[in-house]
Design a protein around this motif. Structure first.
Motif, PDB file in Angstrom:
ATOM      1  N   ASN A   1      18.383  11.702 -17.668  1.00  0.00           N
ATOM      2  CA  ASN A   1      17.426  12.769 -17.973  1.00  0.00           C
ATOM      3  C   ASN A   1      17.417  13.174 -19.451  1.00  0.00           C
ATOM      4  O   ASN A   1      16.382  13.175 -20.091  1.00  0.00           O
ATOM      5  N   HIS A   2      18.565  13.547 -19.956  1.00  0.00           N
ATOM      6  CA  HIS A   2      18.705  13.761 -21.400  1.00  0.00           C
ATOM      7  C   HIS A   2      20.176  13.607 -21.748  1.00  0.00           C
ATOM      8  O   HIS A   2      21.040  13.640 -20.869  1.00  0.00           O
ATOM      9  N   HIS A   3      20.459  13.433 -23.015  1.00  0.00           N
ATOM     10  CA  HIS A   3      21.840  13.204 -23.434  1.00  0.00           C
ATOM     11  C   HIS A   3      22.663  14.483 -23.217  1.00  0.00           C
ATOM     12  O   HIS A   3      22.169  15.581 -23.507  1.00  0.00           O
ATOM     13  N   PRO A   4      23.902  14.378 -22.742  1.00  0.00           N
ATOM     14  CA  PRO A   4      24.695  15.592 -22.459  1.00  0.00           C
ATOM     15  C   PRO A   4      25.374  16.136 -23.723  1.00  0.00           C
ATOM     16  O   PRO A   4      26.588  16.052 -23.885  1.00  0.00           O
ATOM     17  N   ASP A   5      24.565  16.679 -24.622  1.00  0.00           N
ATOM     18  CA  ASP A   5      25.083  17.237 -25.878  1.00  0.00           C
ATOM     19  C   ASP A   5      24.288  18.501 -26.218  1.00  0.00           C
ATOM     20  O   ASP A   5      23.204  18.420 -26.785  1.00  0.00           O
ATOM     21  N   PRO A   6      24.813  19.679 -25.862  1.00  0.00           N
ATOM     22  CA  PRO A   6      24.055  20.920 -26.056  1.00  0.00           C
ATOM     23  C   PRO A   6      23.928  21.354 -27.519  1.00  0.00           C
ATOM     24  O   PRO A   6      23.229  22.311 -27.815  1.00  0.00           O
ATOM     25  N   SER A   7      24.605  20.640 -28.447  1.00  0.00           N
ATOM     26  CA  SER A   7      24.466  20.996 -29.865  1.00  0.00           C
ATOM     27  C   SER A   7      23.157  20.472 -30.451  1.00  0.00           C
ATOM     28  O   SER A   7      22.776  20.846 -31.560  1.00  0.00           O
ATOM     29  N   VAL A   8      22.455  19.602 -29.706  1.00  0.00           N
ATOM     30  CA  VAL A   8      21.162  19.067 -30.145  1.00  0.00           C
ATOM     31  C   VAL A   8      20.049  19.861 -29.450  1.00  0.00           C
ATOM     32  O   VAL A   8      19.920  19.806 -28.228  1.00  0.00           O
ATOM     33  N   PRO A   9      19.240  20.618 -30.221  1.00  0.00           N
ATOM     34  CA  PRO A   9      18.226  21.490 -29.612  1.00  0.00           C
ATOM     35  C   PRO A   9      17.305  20.780 -28.631  1.00  0.00           C
ATOM     36  O   PRO A   9      16.926  21.348 -27.606  1.00  0.00           O
ATOM     37  N   ASP A  10      16.960  19.536 -28.909  1.00  0.00           N
ATOM     38  CA  ASP A  10      16.041  18.792 -28.043  1.00  0.00           C
ATOM     39  C   ASP A  10      16.601  18.652 -26.626  1.00  0.00           C
ATOM     40  O   ASP A  10      15.837  18.568 -25.654  1.00  0.00           O
ATOM     41  N   ASN A  11      17.931  18.634 -26.493  1.00  0.00           N
ATOM     42  CA  ASN A  11      18.556  18.498 -25.174  1.00  0.00           C
ATOM     43  C   ASN A  11      18.514  19.787 -24.354  1.00  0.00           C
ATOM     44  O   ASN A  11      18.925  19.792 -23.197  1.00  0.00           O
ATOM     45  N   LEU A  12      18.018  20.875 -24.957  1.00  0.00           N
ATOM     46  CA  LEU A  12      17.962  22.168 -24.265  1.00  0.00           C
ATOM     47  C   LEU A  12      16.547  22.520 -23.798  1.00  0.00           C
ATOM     48  O   LEU A  12      16.323  23.603 -23.277  1.00  0.00           O
ATOM     49  N   ARG A  13      15.611  21.600 -23.959  1.00  0.00           N
ATOM     50  CA  ARG A  13      14.222  21.896 -23.586  1.00  0.00           C
ATOM     51  C   ARG A  13      14.076  22.228 -22.102  1.00  0.00           C
ATOM     52  O   ARG A  13      13.288  23.102 -21.722  1.00  0.00           O
ATOM     53  N   ASP A  14      14.829  21.518 -21.255  1.00  0.00           N
ATOM     54  CA  ASP A  14      14.729  21.761 -19.806  1.00  0.00           C
ATOM     55  C   ASP A  14      15.267  23.133 -19.435  1.00  0.00           C
ATOM     56  O   ASP A  14      14.724  23.805 -18.549  1.00  0.00           O
ATOM     57  N   VAL A  15      16.326  23.567 -20.109  1.00  0.00           N
ATOM     58  CA  VAL A  15      16.868  24.916 -19.883  1.00  0.00           C
ATOM     59  C   VAL A  15      15.834  25.963 -20.293  1.00  0.00           C
ATOM     60  O   VAL A  15      15.590  26.935 -19.560  1.00  0.00           O
ATOM     61  N   ILE A  16      15.241  25.766 -21.462  1.00  0.00           N
ATOM     62  CA  ILE A  16      14.234  26.713 -21.974  1.00  0.00           C
ATOM     63  C   ILE A  16      13.066  26.816 -21.002  1.00  0.00           C
ATOM     64  O   ILE A  16      12.590  27.919 -20.683  1.00  0.00           O
ATOM     65  N   HIS A  17      12.620  25.672 -20.478  1.00  0.00           N
ATOM     66  CA  HIS A  17      11.502  25.671 -19.524  1.00  0.00           C
ATOM     67  C   HIS A  17      11.883  26.384 -18.232  1.00  0.00           C
ATOM     68  O   HIS A  17      11.100  27.186 -17.684  1.00  0.00           O
ATOM     69  N   ALA A  18      13.098  26.128 -17.739  1.00  0.00           N
ATOM     70  CA  ALA A  18      13.551  26.764 -16.494  1.00  0.00           C
ATOM     71  C   ALA A  18      13.642  28.284 -16.662  1.00  0.00           C
ATOM     72  O   ALA A  18      13.275  29.047 -15.747  1.00  0.00           O
ATOM     73  N   LEU A  19      14.113  28.743 -17.809  1.00  0.00           N
ATOM     74  CA  LEU A  19      14.200  30.191 -18.059  1.00  0.00           C
ATOM     75  C   LEU A  19      12.816  30.826 -18.123  1.00  0.00           C
ATOM     76  O   LEU A  19      12.622  31.963 -17.678  1.00  0.00           O
TER      77      LEU A  19
END
Length: 463
Positions: free
Chosen positions: A212-230
């Motif tokens: 789904n996406h790389h497991p590295d929360p220091s890269v903003p692009d990897n947090l898009r799914d969290v942002i959408h869910a919120l």
């Protein structure tokens, strides 16, 4: 095993903080057995008797864990196999079962074809010279012989109970948890539900291909799914973890990323409220707002080198209560063990936020500045260290208030800072800039540009 193989374990897999390579290329089963034999031999030299072994969710984890175990047993050291766990759970098992000695088979946030080892012996995280000493043991065939005993142990319930007994939320919370298909997914949702949270799971099934996406929360692009869910649910806050669960990322309801140096402000204020005068450690990449914040909350700030093993060594030396890195590693010693634990850090964050009437107000009111993400200049192997050494010796920063050289070159100005340091894991120069306004940011960057290009005129800079 023949001498050619002993000589052929690649030098480049012995990194500053761990051992890491490409599976079946620079990290083969035969290499790993030798590495295990060297680790066990070092453990015996230190008069240790047993080592806990765990692995993350990577596809190569089982076979590498077996080879590592075989090597350790050959040295005469006992192995307690805790199976597939997050890295902090391995540290916990090492603490509880094996005199704080353990090896985690993990590639952390690296691509799927990588794997490696994080090693702690008798409470000391091996790094730099002690990692290289393992390589020298293999090359010199300085390997002890014996017949260790193998056993298995499931640490999950003990670990989760220890956190749930310690952390108490004032109210139930609704959260998003994104594990990026890393190993934290097997444990994080369970933990936060045990604490009374309603959990929206994103990519919590463990899959070493990371589809789904790389497991590295220091890269903003990897947090898009969290942002959408919120944005599309009733969740109040989002937590994200790296591949092996020792790093934490945070996203607010409004979709803003709270970077780890600002998360550390929250932890520091909380810990210092109970322990005035306590020492708080942070790495050279962190915001210049952090030290004044720590002082304001009656703490003693200590800036130190980047790298989880260096930070742990400083924690042992100072007996500080808390440490954190810009990468998202948090080391909480108050009420916990001082190892980097993303799952526990997430629990402590939820605890302190559960006291608040308005979570977003607390998170958004933390001091902030204009800053760049981590910028990188890719160079040839070793060239990054040569460039930084040249900068430390020859650079001239006329407006600097302070020049800090504990890890690269951090130049403090009245209205910001610039940092250039050599990465210890890849051949890059890492840069970071922060300032009170855009004009100051551009001026500081120009100062660094002039100094770097004076040493290496043809270098292409990312700013």
């Amino acid at each position: 095993m023949n001498d050619d193989l002993i000589q052929s374990v690649p030098h480049e897999i012995f990194k500053a903080y761990d051992i890491r390579g490409i599976v079946d290329k620079t990290l083969t089963i035969a290499h790993v057995e030798k590495i295990g034999h060297a680790i066990g031999s070092e453990a015996r030299t230190r008069q240790l008797t047993s080592i806990a072994v765990g692995r993350d969710g990577r596809l190569s984890g089982v076979s590498l864990s077996e080879a590592l175990t075989k090597g350790i047993l050959k040295s005469g050291i006992n192995v307690v196999d805790v199976g597939m766990v997050a890295t902090p759970m391995l540290y916990f098992a090492a603490h509880e079962l094996c005199g704080y000695s353990g090896v985690m088979v993990t590639g952390s946030h690296n691509p799927p074809e990588y794997n490696g080892f994080k090693i702690v012996l008798g409470g000391e995280t091996l790094a730099a010279e002690t990692i290289q000493a393992l390589r020298l043991r293999i090359e010199n065939n300085d390997l002890k012989q014996g017949d260790g005993h193998y056993s298995r142990h499931d640490i999950k319930e003990t670990y989760l109970k220890r956190i749930v007994d310690d952390v108490k939320l004032d109210r139930p919370m609704n959260i998003v948890v994104d594990c990026g298909n890393g190993v934290a997914g097997a444990f994080a949702p369970t933990l936060y539900r045990m604490l009374g949270c309603e959990v929206i799971e994103l990519f919590c099934d463990v899959d070493g291909t990371f589809p789904n996406h790389h497991p590295d929360p220091s890269v903003p692009d990897n947090l898009r799914d969290v942002i959408h869910a919120l944005a599309t649910t009733d969740a109040e806050i989002g937590l994200a973890f790296d591949g092996d669960g020792d790093r934490l990322g945070i996203v607010t309801k409004a979709g803003n990323i709270i970077y780890p140096d600002r998360q550390l402000m929250l932890f520091a204020a909380d810990v210092l409220s109970r322990n005035p005068g306590g020492q708080i450690i942070f790495d050279v990449k962190c915001t210049r707002n952090l030290a004044p914040w720590i002082k304001q909350h009656n703490g003693v700030p200590i800036m130190w080198k980047t790298g989880h093993s260096f930070i742990k060594a400083k924690l042992r030396e100072t007996n500080a209560l808390l440490a954190g890195e810009m990468s998202g590693h948090f080391f909480i010693k108050e009420r916990w063990y001082g190892f980097d634990d993303g799952l526990y850090a997430g629990a402590r964050l939820l605890e302190l936020l559960s006291h608040a009437e308005n979570i977003d107000a607390i998170l958004h009111d933390l001091p902030d500045s204009i800053n760049t993400p981590e910028l990188q200049i890719k160079v040839e192997e070793g060239e990054n260290h040569v460039l930084i050494a040249a900068l430390q010796q020859n650079a001239s920063f006329d407006d600097a208030q302070q020049i800090i050289t504990i890890d690269g070159l951090r130049v403090e100005y009245e209205d910001g800072f610039g940092l250039a340091r050599a990465s210890n894991t890849t051949p890059v120069v890492v840069l970071r800039f922060e300032a009170e306004n855009e004009l100051a940011l551009k001026r500081i960057q120009q100062d660094f540009r002039d100094n770097i290009q004076r040493i290496k005129p043809d270098m292409v800079l990312p700013f």
